[in-house]
Design an enzyme around this catalytic site. Structure first.
Site, PDB file in Angstrom:
ATOM      1  N   GLN A 190       0.829  -1.215   0.000  1.00 35.89           N
ATOM      2  CA  GLN A 190       0.000   0.000   0.000  1.00 35.89           C
ATOM      3  C   GLN A 190       0.863   1.265   0.000  1.00 35.89           C
ATOM      4  OE1 GLN A 190      -3.540   1.402   2.829  1.00 35.89           O
ATOM      5  NE2 GLN A 190      -1.578   1.660   3.866  1.00 35.89           N
ATOM      6  N   ASP A 191       1.746   1.398   1.005  1.00 35.17           N
ATOM      7  CA  ASP A 191       2.547   2.612   1.121  1.00 35.17           C
ATOM      8  C   ASP A 191       3.542   2.733  -0.020  1.00 35.17           C
ATOM      9  OD1 ASP A 191       1.126   2.796   3.429  1.00 35.17           O
ATOM     10  OD2 ASP A 191       2.854   2.730   4.782  1.00 35.17           O
ATOM     11  N   ASP A 238      15.085 -10.238  -1.088  1.00 32.87           N
ATOM     12  CA  ASP A 238      14.409 -10.563   0.158  1.00 32.87           C
ATOM     13  C   ASP A 238      15.241  -9.985   1.293  1.00 32.87           C
ATOM     14  OD1 ASP A 238      13.384 -11.855   2.496  1.00 32.87           O
ATOM     15  OD2 ASP A 238      12.567 -13.446   1.230  1.00 32.87           O
ATOM     16  N   LEU A 239      14.613  -9.255   2.216  1.00 32.69           N
ATOM     17  CA  LEU A 239      15.360  -8.634   3.295  1.00 32.69           C
ATOM     18  C   LEU A 239      15.995  -9.653   4.244  1.00 32.69           C
ATOM     19  CD1 LEU A 239      14.354  -5.921   2.303  1.00 32.69           C
ATOM     20  CD2 LEU A 239      13.856  -5.302   4.672  1.00 32.69           C
ATOM     21  N   LEU A 263      10.096   0.164   3.532  1.00 30.02           N
ATOM     22  CA  LEU A 263       8.687  -0.128   3.811  1.00 30.02           C
ATOM     23  C   LEU A 263       8.413  -1.627   3.765  1.00 30.02           C
ATOM     24  CD1 LEU A 263       7.110   2.565   1.427  1.00 30.02           C
ATOM     25  CD2 LEU A 263       7.999   2.886   3.735  1.00 30.02           C
ATOM     26  N   ALA A 264       9.457  -2.436   3.659  1.00 24.24           N
ATOM     27  CA  ALA A 264       9.280  -3.873   3.420  1.00 24.24           C
ATOM     28  C   ALA A 264       8.855  -4.612   4.679  1.00 24.24           C
ATOM     29  CB  ALA A 264      10.578  -4.468   2.882  1.00 24.24           C
ATOM     30  N   SER A 301       6.747   2.010  13.780  1.00 25.80           N
ATOM     31  CA  SER A 301       5.336   1.760  14.083  1.00 25.80           C
ATOM     32  C   SER A 301       4.982   2.145  15.509  1.00 25.80           C
ATOM     33  CB  SER A 301       5.026   0.269  13.873  1.00 25.80           C
ATOM     34  OG  SER A 301       3.759  -0.073  14.395  1.00 25.80           O
ATOM     35  N   GLU A 349       3.336   0.438  17.287  1.00 25.51           N
ATOM     36  CA  GLU A 349       3.356  -0.811  18.050  1.00 25.51           C
ATOM     37  C   GLU A 349       4.599  -0.921  18.942  1.00 25.51           C
ATOM     38  OE1 GLU A 349       1.236  -3.486  18.320  1.00 25.51           O
ATOM     39  OE2 GLU A 349      -0.308  -2.480  17.128  1.00 25.51           O
ATOM     40  N   TYR A 351       5.323  -8.397  16.334  1.00 24.20           N
ATOM     41  CA  TYR A 351       5.506  -7.332  15.345  1.00 24.20           C
ATOM     42  C   TYR A 351       6.102  -6.088  15.991  1.00 24.20           C
ATOM     43  CZ  TYR A 351       4.328  -3.762  11.879  1.00 24.20           C
ATOM     44  OH  TYR A 351       4.386  -2.721  10.985  1.00 24.20           O
ATOM     45  N   LYS A 394       9.720  -4.382  15.200  1.00 23.34           N
ATOM     46  CA  LYS A 394       9.809  -2.985  14.797  1.00 23.34           C
ATOM     47  C   LYS A 394      10.695  -2.190  15.753  1.00 23.34           C
ATOM     48  CE  LYS A 394       7.406  -2.069  11.021  1.00 23.34           C
ATOM     49  NZ  LYS A 394       8.019  -1.416   9.843  1.00 23.34           N
ATOM     50  N   HIS A 415      -2.803   3.805   9.203  1.00 22.85           N
ATOM     51  CA  HIS A 415      -3.060   4.598   8.003  1.00 22.85           C
ATOM     52  C   HIS A 415      -3.630   3.675   6.947  1.00 22.85           C
ATOM     53  CE1 HIS A 415       1.096   3.172   8.011  1.00 22.85           C
ATOM     54  NE2 HIS A 415       1.101   3.210   6.696  1.00 22.85           N
TER      55      HIS A 415
END
Length: 318
Positions: free
Chosen positions: A12-13, A54-55, A76-77, A125, A127, A149, A153, A178
């Site tokens: 999305q972002d 791939d990260l 943003l991955a 985030s 979070e 998560y 983060k 968002h």
């Protein structure tokens, strides 16, 4: 020409960011994990250069950075689903937590090799705050994540600060909820708007959700992407809360969405399933974006407007 590398460009972002940067005349390189997405991303964003990496793989991350030689890196991955992180905590830790470290290292090495600044913005985030007693939260609110998560983060967030102290222009954009019509349907906001549209069309009679009493700070994804661009261009790096400061419960979102389609007695169509409750769900994540507002950022879409545009998109899609 300024070159930007955007990881998670298929999300999305990433979609909104790539479109914004390209329209500004910036050369955009996108990173996708799945080679099958290259064609779709290239079609949606004419002019973009797409890399597959791939990260979780340090060599692939380094290759993408070295091949693109970006001035700006937006990370943003990784999955943004808190619920999914409970099912795959180890994978979440690797991609969401350690993945950004691989990218930070590659950015630092590129900066050292080229002898010029490489700027880095991390999609952090809310979070990371866990279930805070302080409402609203700001950049000084203690971190105490309560989900896999959030913990992942938080690791990435701290490593951004580590590389900032080392000399990299590294900024954390602490993103609150968002949404947009491009949000995957597994997320609660999209689940609500899809369900409401289905009820309005007579395809179903009710919408089933979990905890509807948690409060969230809902903004428009395009506004949050604009904040990240602004932070990339700021005079100095740092940590910045990206939020509207306007709190609403999930129940408020449901009520507003049903009102858009002319249904006022929304309770008749709402079912609560305790099985959908998360193991840990912060009661109130609301941000104080004072530092960001001082840089000139303001959200352009209100909560009611956000809900209305998402419901309208669901109805138009049919």
């Amino acid at each position: 020409m300024t070159r930007a590398l955007v990881t998670g460009v298929a999300g999305q972002d990433g979609w909104y960011l790539a479109r914004r940067l390209l329209s500004s005349g910036i050369e955009v390189h996108g990173v996708v994990r799945d080679a099958a997405k290259v064609a779709a991303v290239s079609t949606e964003h004419p002019g973009i250069v797409v890399h597959v990496a791939d990260l979780s793989t340090e060599e692939a991350v380094r290759d993408a950075v070295e091949a693109s030689e970006p001035h700006h890196i937006y990370n943003l991955a990784g999955s943004t689903s808190v619920a999914a992180s409970w099912q795959q905590p180890v994978l979440t830790a690797d991609i969401v937590g350690v993945g950004p470290v691989r990218l930070l290292r590659a950015a630092w090495e590129l900066q050292e090799r080229l002898g010029r600044e490489v700027r880095f913005v991390q999609a952090s985030s809310a979070e990371v705050f866990g279930d805070p007693s302080q409402v609203p939260q700001d950049e000084n609110t203690p971190h105490a994540p309560v989900t896999p998560y959030g913990a992942a983060k938080d690791m990435a967030h701290q490593m951004v600060a580590v590389y900032r102290r080392r000399g990299l222009f590294a900024t954390n954009a602490i993103l609150y909820n968002h949404e947009s019509p491009r949000r995957p349907p597994t997320f609660v906001a999209r689940k609500i708007t899809r369900g409401v549209a289905a009820v309005a069309r007579g395809e179903r009679t009710h919408l089933t959700l979990g905890n509807v009493d948690v409060r969230r700070d809902w903004g428009f994804a395009q506004d949050h992407v604009g904040a990240m661009v602004l932070l990339m261009q700021a005079a100095a790096p740092g940590d910045f809360v990206v939020a509207t400061g306007d709190a609403h419960t999930v129940r408020d979102f449901v009520k507003e969405a049903f009102a858009v389609v002319g249904i006022d007695d929304y309770e008749r169509h709402l079912r609560i399933d305790p099985a959908l409750y998360r193991p840990a769900d912060p009661s109130a994540l609301v941000g104080n974006a004072g530092r960001l507002l001082a840089l000139g950022w303001t959200p352009s879409v209100t909560f009611s407007e956000l809900v209305a545009l998402m419901v309208a998109a669901e109805l138009e899609s049919v």
